[in-house]
Enzyme design. Structure first.
Site, short mmCIF file in Angstrom:
data_model
loop_
_atom_site.label_atom_id
_atom_site.label_comp_id
_atom_site.label_asym_id
_atom_site.label_seq_id
_atom_site.Cartn_x
_atom_site.Cartn_y
_atom_site.Cartn_z
N ARG B 27 -47.33 84.03 -30.87
CA ARG B 27 -47.60 85.25 -30.07
C ARG B 27 -46.67 85.38 -28.86
O ARG B 27 -47.08 85.91 -27.83
CB ARG B 27 -49.06 85.33 -29.61
CG ARG B 27 -50.00 85.66 -30.73
CD ARG B 27 -51.32 86.24 -30.21
NE ARG B 27 -52.37 85.92 -31.16
CZ ARG B 27 -53.55 85.40 -30.87
NH1 ARG B 27 -53.91 85.20 -29.62
NH2 ARG B 27 -54.41 85.12 -31.82
N ARG B 31 -49.25 90.27 -25.19
CA ARG B 31 -49.80 90.93 -24.02
C ARG B 31 -49.52 90.24 -22.69
O ARG B 31 -49.69 90.85 -21.63
CB ARG B 31 -51.33 91.08 -24.18
CG ARG B 31 -51.72 92.27 -25.04
CD ARG B 31 -53.23 92.44 -25.06
NE ARG B 31 -53.87 91.43 -25.89
CZ ARG B 31 -55.16 91.09 -25.81
NH1 ARG B 31 -55.93 91.64 -24.88
NH2 ARG B 31 -55.68 90.17 -26.61
N ARG B 40 -46.38 98.80 -25.90
CA ARG B 40 -47.65 99.00 -26.62
C ARG B 40 -48.27 100.33 -26.22
O ARG B 40 -48.77 101.08 -27.06
CB ARG B 40 -48.58 97.83 -26.28
CG ARG B 40 -50.02 97.95 -26.65
CD ARG B 40 -50.25 97.58 -28.10
NE ARG B 40 -51.68 97.36 -28.30
CZ ARG B 40 -52.60 98.33 -28.33
NH1 ARG B 40 -52.24 99.58 -28.20
NH2 ARG B 40 -53.87 98.04 -28.51
N ASP B 77 -48.97 92.24 -38.01
CA ASP B 77 -50.35 91.75 -38.03
C ASP B 77 -50.56 90.97 -39.32
O ASP B 77 -49.88 91.20 -40.31
CB ASP B 77 -51.31 92.93 -37.96
CG ASP B 77 -52.73 92.46 -37.69
OD1 ASP B 77 -53.00 92.07 -36.54
OD2 ASP B 77 -53.56 92.45 -38.62
N TYR B 154 -61.55 88.18 -43.95
CA TYR B 154 -61.62 89.49 -43.29
C TYR B 154 -62.01 90.59 -44.28
O TYR B 154 -62.76 91.50 -43.95
CB TYR B 154 -60.27 89.85 -42.65
CG TYR B 154 -59.93 89.02 -41.43
CD1 TYR B 154 -60.46 89.34 -40.18
CD2 TYR B 154 -59.08 87.93 -41.51
CE1 TYR B 154 -60.14 88.59 -39.06
CE2 TYR B 154 -58.75 87.18 -40.39
CZ TYR B 154 -59.29 87.51 -39.16
OH TYR B 154 -58.98 86.77 -38.06
#
Lengths: 354, 354
Positions: B27, B31, B40, B77, B154
């Site tokens: 990552r 963020r 973003r 993703d 998921y």
């Protein structure tokens, strides 16, 4: 107190011979039982239930009235100690436990006192006494506490966490402060567990729910070391019998060998470790408790029996196995499936003890 | 395409000698970087960002413009495949990823097709091509996918889960159906990763985020077996070089020995396993990538350097180590602390390669 009619659990925890493998389930008094949900509603909040000795006794005994379980476990919360320290525990919907006053600096750690179990935590001791009276020697009663590291994570974070940012942040950035906090907690847990034994607990379990998020080095220094300190300080005999101590670090499968050296009598094992491997790791020094994945209780009775057989087979012959789930039973599980599990353990385990 | 100016990552993943230990961070485009947050915001939703090749390229390169990282990783993703299968991926605040149409019965599994990477997932391949062009040979580009088991959890749960009730429920109660689903996913992941290589990816990583919630037996049958099937089907050479494959099962520390037999070139390791032990487990058959606890980045620069030194020391001398975090970098981390980490790896690792 009444003589113990079923001492399989105590014998198995001490690796003494038994006729069949004893079984209990983590969170056996819980939301999957309709009678629990009814008592819970009557009580009010979750903490109201924990703090009412009569109702805590009622829910502790509910699963025993349904199933031929080999142990009762005190109904309580792992966060009673920080609550007794004045942190203001409350439960918010969807977020789990929260503290009004988290412990995030030197001043907050210095302000913490060691709770007197017969004062601030008297409701827990009253519950233990009430349960022992009502159990009337049917099965032994297990007392418990959260581990110092586990309690510290909630206290520093102010509740549940995914990243352990604040608690690990303190551990990495100010290890001395974290050690101070853990020292106070170890002292508090020792007194708390000894008071439970004095009140009637016949075995003890330390839940180290979050030790498994640490590195091997940090686990040894910040979690295991404090559980060892607790074990050293515990009264190990009561009512003429040894009081066995079970240590359970969730996701601790890589450290079972070290945990077995802690002075405990038994280790809880989750399903990510095969019991045969675990037995090799601990070299039969301690008993093992586990380790069915609770999700197996979503499957059919036939599959549940197969999986019980598989766990019994993985432990193999000889004493020292207490059957349990590898984690608490889920709220959505059909109680009939729990019945299948318990019956299967008793029925299928006999050959392993001949 | 431009010649590769820094091939440390590719060499380390193949256990070939390097001058200093290569480093990247899971990552790393994320963020914690203000420039990421700005892009973003410009993009709209998270999936809008993933599906815009120019913007996906922009955020992929942002950490490389700040830090002397030794690899870029495709910004995307892990749930692009189920989304391309028509499950309707969306992100709800506080709940993480969700699917409008979960896969919970035979009919739903039968209805699943294997996506054509250059059709339904063309936006990913366009991003890979764009990034390669813009990278201009600075460092290699890592492509990736979620593992079949991770994607299946998921898809069956309809989003994130704590208990894995539905996905493990299917696995335990109807294993044949779960195997059907995993077979379709393995085929889809194989095509997806091969298309990423064709588009320019120079190394591949399979993220098995949830393999670690399984028992050893179920991990082998429901997660590792399908990753092995993928690895068998991957094109392993491109542009005249081997394309290394990294396997990462979070909480998979107990199974590194088995994972090393999967045909992969390297294993991701989280911080719950010491790299020295991991190296013994895999007997230097594969390279190791890891394993600093990302929470260390909350500590002071001095502590970060100490912990980098400790990880380098735990791996020890010789090739085959790619420095990384044991999990994605947290959003709250100060980018300056990431800079300290990367500089420390390069500076302190030199003696281990002499």
């Amino acid at each position: 107190m009444s003589a113990l009619k079923n001492d399989r659990l105590l014998r198995a925890l001490l690796c003494e011979p038994v006729d069949i493998t004893p079984v209990w389930m983590m969170r056996q008094a819980g939301r999957y039982l309709p009678e629990y949900r009814a008592t819970r509603q009557k009580a009010g909040s979750f903490m109201d239930l924990c703090q009412n000795p009569e109702l805590a006794c009622e829910v502790t005994l509910q699963p025993l009235d349904r199933f031929p379980l080999d142990a009762a476990i005190l109904f309580s919360d792992i966060l009673t100690i920080p609550d007794a320290m004045g942190l203001g525990l409350y439960f918010s919907e969807g977020e789990g436990p929260r503290f009004e006053r988290p412990v995030q600096d030197v001043a907050a750690v210095r302000a913490l006192g060691v709770p007197d179990p017969e004062q601030e935590l008297k409701y827990v001791m009253d519950a233990v006494r009430t349960i022992r009276r009502e159990l009337d020697g049917r099965v032994p009663l297990i007392g418990f506490s959260g581990s110092p590291w586990t309690l510290a994570t909630y206290m520093v974070e102010g509740g549940s966490t995914k990243n352990f940012a604040k608690s690990k942040g303190m551990m990495f950035d100010d290890p001395a402060l974290m050690h101070d906090l853990l020292g106070i907690l170890a002292e508090s847990v020792t007194r708390y567990l000894n008071a439970q034994v004095a009140a009637g607990a016949q075995a003890l379990m330390i839940f180290d729910t979050w030790g498994g998020v640490l590195s091997p080095r940090d686990y040894a220094a910040f979690s295991l070391a404090y559980m060892e300190r607790i074990i050293e300080g515990l009264v190990r005999e009561s009512e003429g019998r040894r009081v066995p101590v079970i240590l359970f670090t969730k996701n601790g499968g890589q450290w079972l060998g070290r945990m077995a050296e802690s002075g405990c009598d038994a280790l809880g094992v989750d399903w990510t470790t095969d019991l045969a491997d675990a037995r090799v790791q601990v070299r039969d020094k301690v008993a093992l408790q586990g380790n069915l994945d609770p999700c197996i209780l979503y499957a059919s009775p036939e599959r549940i029996r197969e999986e019980v057989a598989s766990v019994l087979d993985s432990y193999g012959h000889g004493p020292g196995h207490v059957f349990n789930l590898g984690h608490g039973i889920h709220p959505e599980v059909d109680p009939e499936h729990a019945a299948v599990l318990i019956e299967a353990v008793h029925e299928l385990s006999r050959p392993y003890h001949s």
